[in-house]
Design a protein around this motif. Structure first.
Motif, mmCIF file in Angstrom:
data_model
loop_
_atom_site.group_PDB
_atom_site.id
_atom_site.type_symbol
_atom_site.label_atom_id
_atom_site.label_comp_id
_atom_site.label_asym_id
_atom_site.label_seq_id
_atom_site.Cartn_x
_atom_site.Cartn_y
_atom_site.Cartn_z
ATOM 1 N N LEU A 215 -5.921 14.148 -4.880
ATOM 2 C CA LEU A 215 -6.442 13.029 -5.468
ATOM 3 C C LEU A 215 -6.126 11.683 -4.728
ATOM 4 N N ILE A 216 -4.866 11.643 -4.281
ATOM 5 C CA ILE A 216 -4.372 10.424 -3.533
ATOM 6 C C ILE A 216 -5.564 10.243 -2.126
ATOM 7 N N ALA A 217 -5.794 11.285 -1.718
ATOM 8 C CA ALA A 217 -6.811 11.299 -0.565
ATOM 9 C C ALA A 217 -8.133 10.548 -1.099
ATOM 10 N N VAL A 218 -8.576 11.197 -2.125
ATOM 11 C CA VAL A 218 -9.919 10.714 -2.669
ATOM 12 C C VAL A 218 -10.017 9.174 -2.802
ATOM 13 N N ILE A 219 -8.548 8.984 -3.624
ATOM 14 C CA ILE A 219 -8.757 7.296 -4.056
ATOM 15 C C ILE A 219 -8.644 6.676 -2.972
ATOM 16 N N GLU A 220 -7.906 6.879 -1.886
ATOM 17 C CA GLU A 220 -7.753 6.033 -0.908
ATOM 18 C C GLU A 220 -8.966 6.084 0.160
ATOM 19 N N GLY A 221 -9.657 7.334 0.229
ATOM 20 C CA GLY A 221 -10.966 7.272 0.942
ATOM 21 C C GLY A 221 -11.895 6.580 0.059
ATOM 22 N N ALA A 222 -12.099 6.458 -1.199
ATOM 23 C CA ALA A 222 -12.812 5.526 -1.840
ATOM 24 C C ALA A 222 -12.721 4.063 -1.650
ATOM 25 N N ILE A 223 -11.453 3.793 -1.512
ATOM 26 C CA ILE A 223 -11.288 2.321 -1.191
ATOM 27 C C ILE A 223 -11.637 2.112 0.205
ATOM 28 N N PHE A 224 -11.418 2.831 1.031
ATOM 29 C CA PHE A 224 -11.797 2.774 2.458
ATOM 30 C C PHE A 224 -13.151 2.497 2.576
ATOM 31 N N ILE A 225 -14.041 3.298 1.823
ATOM 32 C CA ILE A 225 -15.433 3.135 2.024
ATOM 33 C C ILE A 225 -15.786 2.128 1.423
ATOM 34 N N SER B 69 -6.262 -2.915 -6.065
ATOM 35 C CA SER B 69 -5.509 -2.622 -7.087
ATOM 36 C C SER B 69 -6.039 -2.160 -7.975
ATOM 37 N N ILE B 70 -7.305 -2.952 -8.402
ATOM 38 C CA ILE B 70 -8.190 -2.248 -9.779
ATOM 39 C C ILE B 70 -8.779 -0.858 -9.410
ATOM 40 N N GLN B 71 -9.119 -0.806 -8.258
ATOM 41 C CA GLN B 71 -9.787 0.647 -7.861
ATOM 42 C C GLN B 71 -8.320 1.722 -7.945
ATOM 43 N N MET B 72 -7.525 1.519 -7.503
ATOM 44 C CA MET B 72 -6.305 2.221 -7.550
ATOM 45 C C MET B 72 -5.891 2.729 -8.939
ATOM 46 N N GLY B 73 -5.875 1.660 -9.639
ATOM 47 C CA GLY B 73 -5.386 1.788 -11.214
ATOM 48 C C GLY B 73 -6.445 2.633 -12.018
ATOM 49 N N ALA B 74 -7.479 2.197 -11.715
ATOM 50 C CA ALA B 74 -8.614 2.798 -12.328
ATOM 51 C C ALA B 74 -9.000 4.290 -12.191
ATOM 52 N N ASN B 75 -8.746 4.302 -10.710
ATOM 53 C CA ASN B 75 -8.944 5.954 -10.368
ATOM 54 C C ASN B 75 -7.594 6.783 -10.779
ATOM 55 N N SER C 174 0.870 -1.286 -0.071
ATOM 56 C CA SER C 174 -0.155 0.067 -0.045
ATOM 57 C C SER C 174 0.793 1.376 0.004
ATOM 58 N N VAL C 175 2.026 1.048 0.985
ATOM 59 C CA VAL C 175 2.821 2.458 0.759
ATOM 60 C C VAL C 175 3.593 2.633 -0.141
ATOM 61 N N VAL C 176 3.998 1.593 -0.928
ATOM 62 C CA VAL C 176 4.892 1.762 -2.180
ATOM 63 C C VAL C 176 4.080 2.278 -3.365
ATOM 64 N N SER C 177 2.590 1.601 -3.175
ATOM 65 C CA SER C 177 1.596 2.033 -4.460
ATOM 66 C C SER C 177 1.521 3.382 -4.319
ATOM 67 N N VAL C 178 1.200 3.959 -3.028
ATOM 68 C CA VAL C 178 0.849 5.380 -2.690
ATOM 69 C C VAL C 178 1.851 6.233 -3.340
ATOM 70 N N LEU C 179 3.294 5.906 -2.722
ATOM 71 C CA LEU C 179 4.355 6.630 -3.550
ATOM 72 C C LEU C 179 4.572 6.641 -4.919
ATOM 73 N N PHE C 180 4.290 5.585 -5.717
ATOM 74 C CA PHE C 180 4.397 5.343 -7.146
ATOM 75 C C PHE C 180 3.324 6.269 -7.691
ATOM 76 N N VAL C 181 2.363 6.189 -7.251
ATOM 77 C CA VAL C 181 1.011 7.068 -7.865
ATOM 78 C C VAL C 181 1.346 8.518 -7.490
ATOM 79 N N LEU C 182 1.787 8.931 -6.442
ATOM 80 C CA LEU C 182 2.155 10.261 -6.003
ATOM 81 C C LEU C 182 3.186 10.898 -6.827
ATOM 82 N N VAL C 183 4.028 10.256 -7.472
ATOM 83 C CA VAL C 183 5.419 10.362 -8.251
ATOM 84 C C VAL C 183 4.576 10.621 -9.611
ATOM 85 N N ILE C 184 3.716 9.679 -10.167
ATOM 86 C CA ILE C 184 3.017 9.919 -11.528
ATOM 87 C C ILE C 184 2.375 11.149 -11.306
#
Length: 208
Positions: free
Chosen positions: A149-159, A181-187, A125-135
């Motif tokens: 955007l990261i906050a929104v994506i992680e919030g959606a997964i949490f919900i 993984s799918i939600q992170m990639g799609a979002n 999770s931490v590595v994924s967030v860091l890679f997405v943040l860099v992108i």
């Protein structure tokens, strides 16, 4: 001493059966064709079972539990089993490093996966967030938009995963990994598209 201890002697069923089969083959016991066929069939099954339990390198012991496949009691039993078995072979293992003890089965697999998943999930999770943040940083060339955007994506997964928790339903860990993984990639795709569109429209439009 030999005669006096006869009452305490025990002979396993498989040894008695093998002895009987040998005596039939040697001609000491006569059986009709039907009984002989049953005897040979049982003998073949026992030989096959013995090969599955004892090999040239390993011996196999089957343990049947009355515990659920996954439960705290099952994990506690498996830990206690390791505690009893491992010391028995430690001395022999020191003399021969090729000797090993394995406890295999569905419950063991579930316990190992469950314990390893907690650590792996945090790392992934931490590595994924860091890679997405860099992108997102390279895409928007700013810090505020990627963090939002990261906050929104992680919030959606949490919900999404709060529903099984509130409904007290178990969730298979593979399902969690796949959905997150799918939600992170799609979002990420939608975040870039919508975020870029928003910044483009803001050049000529108001916030609303």
């Amino acid at each position: 001493h030999i005669i006096g201890g006869i009452a305490k002697y025990r002979v396993s069923f498989i040894d008695m059966f093998m002895f009987l089969h040998d005596k039939v083959d040697e001609g000491y016991v006569d059986l009709d064709d039907e009984d002989r066929a049953d005897l040979d069939d049982t003998y073949d099954q026992l030989v096959l079972a013995k090969r599955q339990l004892r090999g040239k390198t390993y011996e196999r012991m089957l343990v049947y539990l009355n515990f659920p496949e996954e439960s705290p009691e099952t994990w506690a039993f498996l830990d206690s089993l390791h505690g009893k078995i491992d010391p028995l072979f430690e001395t022999e293992m020191d003399d021969d490093p090729s000797l090993k003890v394995f406890i295999a089965g569905e419950s063991t697999s579930q316990m190992d996966l469950g314990r390893q998943f907690e650590t792996d999930n945090v790392v992934v999770s931490v590595v994924s967030v860091l890679f997405v943040l860099v992108i997102l940083l390279f895409t928007f060339k700013s810090v505020g938009m990627p963090l939002l955007l990261i906050a929104v994506i992680e919030g959606a997964i949490f919900i999404n995963f709060s529903f099984p928790t509130l409904m007290k339903e178990n969730l298979f860990f593979i399902s969690y990994l796949i959905v997150s993984s799918i939600q992170m990639g799609a979002n990420i795709d939608y975040a870039i598209v919508i975020g870029s569109r928003y910044t483009e429209c803001r050049k000529t439009m108001g916030r609303k």
